[in-house]
Scaffold this motif. Structure first.
Motif, mmCIF file in Angstrom:
data_model
loop_
_atom_site.group_PDB
_atom_site.id
_atom_site.type_symbol
_atom_site.label_atom_id
_atom_site.label_comp_id
_atom_site.label_asym_id
_atom_site.label_seq_id
_atom_site.Cartn_x
_atom_site.Cartn_y
_atom_site.Cartn_z
ATOM 1 N N GLU A 73 -4.889 0.905 -10.059
ATOM 2 C CA GLU A 73 -5.163 2.057 -9.191
ATOM 3 C C GLU A 73 -4.249 2.041 -7.967
ATOM 4 O OE1 GLU A 73 -6.598 5.645 -8.478
ATOM 5 O OE2 GLU A 73 -7.110 4.476 -10.236
ATOM 6 N N LEU A 74 -4.081 0.877 -7.362
ATOM 7 C CA LEU A 74 -3.184 0.762 -6.214
ATOM 8 C C LEU A 74 -1.740 1.022 -6.638
ATOM 9 C CD1 LEU A 74 -2.707 0.137 -3.237
ATOM 10 C CD2 LEU A 74 -2.711 -2.307 -3.839
ATOM 11 N N ASP B 51 3.266 6.827 -6.640
ATOM 12 C CA ASP B 51 3.240 8.238 -6.263
ATOM 13 C C ASP B 51 3.814 8.441 -4.862
ATOM 14 O OD1 ASP B 51 2.119 8.829 -8.711
ATOM 15 O OD2 ASP B 51 0.084 9.112 -7.912
ATOM 16 N N ALA B 52 3.440 7.588 -3.922
ATOM 17 C CA ALA B 52 3.932 7.725 -2.544
ATOM 18 C C ALA B 52 5.433 7.450 -2.456
ATOM 19 C CB ALA B 52 3.162 6.774 -1.623
ATOM 20 N N ASP C 274 0.834 -1.198 0.000
ATOM 21 C CA ASP C 274 0.000 0.000 0.000
ATOM 22 C C ASP C 274 0.871 1.251 0.000
ATOM 23 O OD1 ASP C 274 0.678 0.745 2.728
ATOM 24 O OD2 ASP C 274 -0.822 -0.670 3.438
ATOM 25 N N ALA C 275 0.241 2.386 -0.216
ATOM 26 C CA ALA C 275 0.957 3.651 -0.347
ATOM 27 C C ALA C 275 1.668 4.056 0.937
ATOM 28 C CB ALA C 275 -0.011 4.749 -0.784
ATOM 29 N N LYS D 170 -0.668 3.044 -8.914
ATOM 30 C CA LYS D 170 -0.488 4.494 -9.007
ATOM 31 C C LYS D 170 -0.256 5.098 -7.630
ATOM 32 C CE LYS D 170 -4.202 5.509 -11.539
ATOM 33 N NZ LYS D 170 -5.172 6.274 -12.338
ATOM 34 N N GLU D 171 -1.069 4.699 -6.661
ATOM 35 C CA GLU D 171 -0.923 5.230 -5.303
ATOM 36 C C GLU D 171 0.445 4.887 -4.718
ATOM 37 O OE1 GLU D 171 -4.178 3.690 -3.014
ATOM 38 O OE2 GLU D 171 -5.687 4.616 -4.319
#
Length: 150
Positions: A114-115, A121-122, A88-89, A117-118
């Protein structure tokens, strides 16, 4: 910023990650199945991406296999690599901020676009490690150069 992205198979999420990084302005170098279009041994993916990071050919690496575990283990065998398997992010951010991770490992089975991308990005939003973790990170780096410092 230069990023090596490697995968042991042609998972759609792996291709998505490479393209997402390109769209964000990263220079992406493909490794393994992303480069060949056919299955590639997961240890080789981890070693190759880790070696590219350790040699300074790229700034960071992203490795993907079915669980993410194998490529993470393989990448961590390369001197100078700190690969983190994240789901996870928040963990991605922590891996950079508190562990100075330079390789991001992901599970193709668990990571949706979608996950991804998160997480991406993080991970790449962190510009410097938490100063309170500097001594711990120094200890990790010392093991690479000096052997066990305990």
């Amino acid at each position: 910023m230069r990023v090596a992205v490697g995968s042991d198979d042609t998972y759609s999420v792996a291709g998505f990650i490479a393209e997402y990084l390109r769209r964000k302005g990263f220079e992406v170098k493909l490794v393994g199945a992303l480069a060949t279009g056919k299955p590639y041994p997961w240890p080789d993916v981890g070693f190759e991406v880790g070696s590219m990071v350790a040699r300074g050919e790229v700034d960071y690496g992203v490795v993907i296999c079915y669980t993410g575990t194998g490529v993470s283990i393989a990448a961590n065998k390369v001197k100078g690599v700190r690969a983190a398997l994240v789901t996870d992010a928040r963990n991605a951010e922590g891996a950079r901020k508190w562990n100075d991770a330079n390789v991001l490992a992901l599970s193709a089975r668990l990571t949706s676009e979608e996950l991804a991308k998160e997480i991406i990005d993080a991970f790449f939003a962190v510009r410097e490690v938490d100063p309170s973790e500097a001594e711990n990170i120094r200890k990790l780096k010392a093991v690479d150069t000096l052997g066990d410092t305990r």
